[in-house]
Design an enzyme around this catalytic site. Structure first.
Site, short mmCIF file in Angstrom:
data_model
loop_
_atom_site.label_atom_id
_atom_site.label_comp_id
_atom_site.label_asym_id
_atom_site.label_seq_id
_atom_site.Cartn_x
_atom_site.Cartn_y
_atom_site.Cartn_z
N GLY A 105 0.88 -1.23 0.13
CA GLY A 105 0.07 0.00 -0.26
C GLY A 105 1.09 1.29 0.12
N TYR B 296 2.79 2.30 -2.49
CA TYR B 296 2.72 2.84 -3.62
C TYR B 296 1.02 2.74 -4.19
CZ TYR B 296 6.81 0.08 -3.72
OH TYR B 296 8.22 -0.53 -3.52
N ASP C 270 11.32 7.62 -15.52
CA ASP C 270 11.31 6.92 -14.05
C ASP C 270 11.91 5.54 -14.03
OD1 ASP C 270 10.81 7.39 -11.49
OD2 ASP C 270 8.82 6.90 -11.44
#
Ligand code: ADP
Ligand code: MG
EC number: 2.7.11.22
Length: 357
Positions: free
Chosen positions: A34, A36, A164
């Site tokens: 949880g 992310y 990213d």
């Protein structure tokens, strides 16, 4: 966060997309504890296929669909490659998600939710590397690097910057296949690099010097810097440039790669923030010293990835031709990788009973 103008979410392009409900899937567990957003492991109820459901964050949207999610979906729709995560479909839930008391959760009080459905991958690289006692072998590192570069080369050829690249966005399955994921910051670029692009992208530790110096005209080389950081991290066992803030990040880069001047990086003194971050003294490049325990070919490749001047940094295609990937020990075949991992994790009597008899 910007929202889409009415009609901008053109799901007509892919008619079946968004037409199924999330109730076609049974959520099994939330992935990533949880921290992310919300990504779930789920099972397609008819086929039993295991997938990953990524909920599109609508928290800040008063109306409309987040433009960043539209970009992510559009980009993923056009990428089809064995080293890029496959977006299978988009599903919706009609009403707000509710807690056990039936109260809407997530601040998403009035709208339903939208999920991206991905093929399921067993691990991400950070999670795998952080396992106690986990040490990748050289053939495994070569195997992951080769797949990372192959996937990235494919993105760059298709004029997509990932922006990213880091361990938690590199997904790996139990067969050793690696796929680039999380295209939430990705965007299309034109090869003349003349676009005016957002500067604040890429997670700090993996962010290249040109972005830290304020560049808004950049290209695929930004991703190659991140790849260099990952490569060194895999060989080194820990992140190599863990800066706490932007100035410290740049200082760490200069301490490792030397201070740039017009000779080694023509144009650097004209970069927007060069004067703000101008190093107080000249530092010599010491990549070779810092990583002298790496093998010669690994070090040669790393030097070319961690090149300060983006125009001289090695592109993905050239990196794939590097001696490193063509000298012993050769990269392992993803399929054989399973066996290597299994040998490390399972007790030897299991192996002799099941594989070696
Ligand atoms: P975020 O924008 O929140 O970082 P990601 O797409 O990176 O979103 O997903 C967050 C985490 O969820 C990843 O780091 C990975 O651990 C897990 N994850 C994402 N997609 C998948 C997938 N297809 N299969 C398995 N795990 C996934
Ligand atoms: Mg991510």
């Amino acid at each position: 966060m910007a929202v889409a103008a009415p009609g901008q979410l053109n799901l007509d392009e892919f008619p079946s997309w968004g037409s199924r409900g999330v109730d076609c899937f049974e959520k099994l567990e939330q992935i990533g504890e949880g921290t992310y957003g919300q990504v779930y492991m789920a099972k397609e109820t008819e086929t039993n296929e295991i997938v990953a459901l990524k909920k599109i964050r609508m928290d800040n949207e008063r109306e409309g669909f987040p433009i960043t999610a539209i970009r992510e979906i559009k980009i993923l729709k056009k990428l089809h490659h064995q080293n890029v995560i496959q977006l299978k479909e988009i599903v919706t839930s009609p009403g707000p998600d509710r807690d056990e008391q039936g109260k809407p959760i997530d601040g998403n009080k009035y709208k339903g939710s939208i999920y991206m459905v991905f093929e399921y991958m067993d691990h991400d690289l950070t999670g795998l590397a952080d396992r106690p006692g986990m040490r990748f072998t050289v053939p495994q590192i070569k195997c992951y690097m080769k797949q990372l570069l192959t996937g990235l080369h494919y993105c760059h050829v298709n004029q997509v910057l990932h922006r990213d690249i880091k361990g938690s966005n590199l997904l790996i399955d139990n067969e050793g296949n690696l796929k680039l994921a999380d295209f939430g910051l990705a965007r299309s670029f034109s090869s003349d690099h003349n676009g005016n692009l957002t500067n604040r992208v890429i997670t700090l530790w993996y962010r290249p010097p040109e972005l830290l110096l304020g560049s808004t005209r950049y290209g695929p080389a930004v991703d190659m810097w991140s790849v260099g950081c990952i490569f060194a991290e895999l060989l080194n066992g820990k992140p190599i440039l863990p800066g706490k803030n932007e100035p410290e990040q740049l200082t760490k880069i200069f301490e490792l790669c030397g201070t740039p001047d017009e000779l080694i990086w023509p144009g650097v003194t004209k970069m927007p923030w060069y004067n703000n971050f101008k190093p107080p003294r000249v530092l010599k490049r010491k990549v070779k010293d810092a990583f002298k325990h790496f093998d010669r070919h690994a070090l040669d490749l790393l030097e070319r990835m961690l090149t300060l001047d983006p125009s001289q940094r090695i592109p993905a295609k050239e990196a794939l031709d590097a001696e490193y990937f063509w000298t012993d020990p050769l990269p392992c075949d993803p399929k054989r990788h399973v066996l290597v991992t299994v040998f490390i994790i399972l007790p030897s009597n299991f192996l002799s009973n099941n594989f070696l008899s």
